[in-house]
Design an enzyme around this catalytic site. Sequence first.
Site, mmCIF file in Angstrom:
data_model
loop_
_atom_site.group_PDB
_atom_site.id
_atom_site.type_symbol
_atom_site.label_atom_id
_atom_site.label_comp_id
_atom_site.label_asym_id
_atom_site.label_seq_id
_atom_site.Cartn_x
_atom_site.Cartn_y
_atom_site.Cartn_z
ATOM 1 N N CYS A 1 45.666 12.352 6.083
ATOM 2 C CA CYS A 1 45.730 12.536 7.535
ATOM 3 C C CYS A 1 44.377 12.216 8.159
ATOM 4 O O CYS A 1 43.329 12.641 7.649
ATOM 5 C CB CYS A 1 46.145 13.972 7.849
ATOM 6 S SG CYS A 1 45.902 14.471 9.566
ATOM 7 N N CYS B 1 42.506 15.418 9.093
ATOM 8 C CA CYS B 1 42.008 16.134 7.918
ATOM 9 C C CYS B 1 40.809 15.415 7.306
ATOM 10 O O CYS B 1 39.817 16.045 6.922
ATOM 11 C CB CYS B 1 43.119 16.275 6.883
ATOM 12 S SG CYS B 1 44.554 17.231 7.450
#
Length: 400
Positions: A257, A260
């Site tokens: 992600c 992230c």
Amino acid sequence: MASFELPEFVGNGILKDHMDTLLADGWDDVPTLKMMSPNDMDLLHLTQLQRDALELRIYLHDRSLMQYADKLEASGRNLSELLNTQPSVLTSEYGMKRGHVARFVDRASACGIEMPSTLSLPARKRTLTHQGMRMTYNKNDNNNGGKSSSIIKSGFQDPVVLRKIAGAPIDSKGIYSARPNNSAHCCGLLSPHLGSEEVTPLSVLEKIKIQILTPEHKKGNNPFKASQPIKLPPPSKASELWANQPTLILCLRRPGCVMCRSEAHQLYARKPIFDAMGIQLVVCLNEHIDAEVRAFWPRYWGGIVVVDEKREFFKALGGGRLNEENVITGFIFNATARANWKRARATGIEFNSNGEGNIKGGLYIIRAGNGGVAYQFVERNFGDWAPLEEVLNVCGEIQQ
């Protein structure tokens, strides 16, 4: 954001042959190398060419332009000369794309991370000991973090420093993330699970079992062997992570992600500060996908990576249940999550959608031994990050 892989940072230039000496003195990861000061360079007897190469590579790394490092270094020009080069020459001689030229000449486009004046790099202490010298600093030397004065004066943003937060509780009750923007969830009609409002008891975390996927990134420390899958060790107690030193555990929703990866990158970029405070850095994943771990470590995170396949850390952050939400309510109808995504996309980090992405994560800072949780942060909206200043303040309190 540039990679934290050490060979990629050093490249094929003049620093490559000097790396064994640097590693022996503790300058063994990219964030620490980027904080080397002129005084450190003197102690390490770096030549002017080596200093120029390091200065250039730090500047390029801050701007995610490392693909040009070898060619620019080979030109024999130092950073100041290159910054005064005509944009057309940067394109014709070094193959720099137009957008990259604009990023290169924009001296204010990256933030210089500096070591707070109250802390010292562990590598610096080792270097001074190796030279048989005492730790002495000029009070007017503001620890420029490895950036020469020409770079500091060229428009870097103010460095991160440790400051007290008025009224912030630095005790076993921790500091909590902001409430989610419920009004953004279909005008407040949808109410996602918010997780626990209480800090997780240490007794809960001590029961968790994890498996270590990667060690800290050092030269020759590579858990990946060709195309063979990562060999998982037997499960071990998570409490072994913080048995002997305080530990920051970043529970990532998904390593591919963009939000992230951005959070992990901005935390690991400050590894020398955490090292100086004695804080160990760990990323915890909720599933093991071999290709995703390889893509994530050490490019975006050079610290320890563990997997919690039973997702007990993630349940603990949710007060005993997983804090999960689908992409419709959690992203499309959530303005805060969309803003978080735009913020992360602006970093230019590559990303994918492989793996579980609906289980929200968070962050723990756990004191050594039986000291308990000092701080926890719950990802209530997709892409929420623990405020960096809060994290540094809590770690500073633990260190003191």
